[in-house]
Design a protein around this motif. Sequence first.
Motif, mmCIF file in Angstrom:
data_model
loop_
_atom_site.group_PDB
_atom_site.id
_atom_site.type_symbol
_atom_site.label_atom_id
_atom_site.label_comp_id
_atom_site.label_asym_id
_atom_site.label_seq_id
_atom_site.Cartn_x
_atom_site.Cartn_y
_atom_site.Cartn_z
ATOM 1 N N ILE A 1 0.840 -1.193 0.000
ATOM 2 C CA ILE A 1 0.000 0.000 0.000
ATOM 3 C C ILE A 1 0.877 1.247 0.000
ATOM 4 O O ILE A 1 1.733 1.428 0.873
ATOM 5 N N VAL B 1 -6.105 8.591 0.031
ATOM 6 C CA VAL B 1 -6.170 7.171 -0.323
ATOM 7 C C VAL B 1 -7.588 6.646 -0.130
ATOM 8 O O VAL B 1 -8.207 6.850 0.924
ATOM 9 N N TYR C 1 -8.747 0.636 -1.121
ATOM 10 C CA TYR C 1 -7.325 0.385 -1.368
ATOM 11 C C TYR C 1 -6.599 0.146 -0.038
ATOM 12 O O TYR C 1 -5.739 -0.724 0.065
ATOM 13 N N LEU C 2 -6.964 0.917 0.979
ATOM 14 C CA LEU C 2 -6.346 0.735 2.290
ATOM 15 C C LEU C 2 -6.694 -0.620 2.889
ATOM 16 O O LEU C 2 -5.849 -1.297 3.480
ATOM 17 N N GLN D 1 -1.624 10.115 2.829
ATOM 18 C CA GLN D 1 -2.731 10.127 3.779
ATOM 19 C C GLN D 1 -3.709 11.246 3.449
ATOM 20 O O GLN D 1 -3.325 12.371 3.153
#
Length: 637
Positions: free
Chosen positions: A499, A506, A510-511, A503
């Motif tokens: 990943i 995102v 996806y996280l 910050q």
Amino acid sequence: MHHFVPTTISLLVISLHLLRTSSQATPPPTSNGYNCSSDRSIYPCQAYALYRAGADPTLLDLASVGDLFGVSRLSLARASNLTATSPLVPGQPLLVPLTCACSSNLSYFPVSYRIAPGDTYYLVSSKNFGNLTSYPVVEVVNPSLVPTNLSVGVDVVFPIFCQCPTTKNGSLAIVTYSFQVGDTFASIASEFGTDVQSLVSLNGKEASVQAYTTILVPVSRIPPPVITRAVVPQPPSTASVPPSTVSAESGNGRRKGVVVGLAVALGIIGLLWLVSLLGLLLVWRRRRRWEEERGKRSNKYRGGGGGGGGGGERRFERSTSDDKLMADISEWLDKYKVYRIEELMEATGGFSEGSLIQGSVYKGLMDGEVYAIKKMKWNARDELKILQKVNHTNLVKLEGFCIEPDAGTCYLIYEYIENGSLHSWLHDRGRAHKLDWRARLRIALDLAHGLQYIHEHTWPRVVHKDIKSSNVLLDSKMRAKVANFGLAKSGCNAVTTHIVGTQGYVAPEYLVDGLVTTKMDVFAYGVVLLELVSGREAVSEGEILWMEVEGIFENKDGRVEGRIMAWMDKALMMGEQSMSMDSVVNVMHIARACLQKDPAKRPSMVDVAYTLSKADELFSDFSEDGLMVGSGDIVAR
């Protein structure tokens, strides 16, 4: 070289087929297009149309066909299993990528066409667009124009028929195809790798389909066999010709035609061999020159060859590494300028602090031109692969590169964008008030167009993966360009465990799952919209900007506009700026849609660009050249 022979054989086969192909009179098409599906959530989607090169005899190159349909030459080449410079022959099948949308209950891809002398709706539909649309529907889509009184130079929207796949048919995509004399559902199913029943389910029974009308063909792979087999139109059957006209003389004529065709084909083959050899010679000469320059640099910085067995071993290791680097970059030697490290050192004052723009990007002057030089370890291959397939006014352009093998360093040389990043303008309180709402709205639309291009007009699709205000650069006219493709990925719907990102930008999926799709760029774009409206950082003192949006809209007291006004950038209220709160509210609604936690509910960048362009109409006095920068300020031109 081993890919060259099949190509020349294909050209020979196509040439021989063309000798047997005769032109046929085309009756007026009667297609009425396709109504939108009852499930509107499937729009817009990726669709395709099968177009035969030479339908318009003047369009025998990919650039011209791409211009006709308003798609990039690269996306057309990718879908058609060709290179961007491939020559075309009449009758060659091309797969045109379309973004199929629903408008007024009609499913189509709008193409803007400028009327030339002698044009009519019918002629353009049948001749230029190969019956992929029809004149009755053109009239419906252009209600303000009089078909019998078209002015030369007027722009007309020609709706290219298309349709989106549903969960019922389970196909990857749907291809619009103009049904030809001699076609059958069985022959079409074979050409496209589908089955007759699927054709019947989409188009009704074969007997109801007339020649030169369109049918929908579901496909499970792109490109389909009709493209990979290089299928060309078949000759008309002699059964339709009266027996008295088929004579020995016509047979002799055909044999002469075949001989002439063979001679032409062999000439083409010889020419292509010659071009290939010249290309190889050019690459060899560039490689030799590059190796000579590398040797000079090695002697200069190492003081000549070292002594002893240890030094010899080290030289062998460097040579092996250099060969690998040359193999990596050889395919780009003819596409970009290859700079010498001495040139970059001189341009940047030895990469001095005074030349540093940001991070590892330096400003350099070479041959009277200013460039941005990005210094990085040798991991630029993926970025180079991405950059060589994109070319758009809203993307920062790569000009060249440089390899320094001994240091394991690569330098990417980009066009220099004068006004720096959007982030620096929004979050510098001394400059933020100079970025009025019209400029911010234009920046939002520019960014949308750049992302729409990489999402819709590249194959496989490109996902940027690091959209943020610091990666949006502003030129001298305050037009936005997407920069930094270091994290970009070609191809989507992939899953990764590594990943990366910034910050606050995102996407949640996806996280959590490492899911890479174009919708993660849409999410980050929504965050940039919030920055444009609020003037605030994506993350500030631990507070994440996008998490505040629902609070603005969730109350039912009908005071959304008032809450947005209290939340927006105070710099927008300074001076005598012309600003519509309706426009600001619309942009906030777009941002909210982009920030949906479920990626399937987010709009595509096609939708976003279209909606924003409507918002832009609120400022009809805004000119693309209306803003200039001088001494760091925006001034009226």
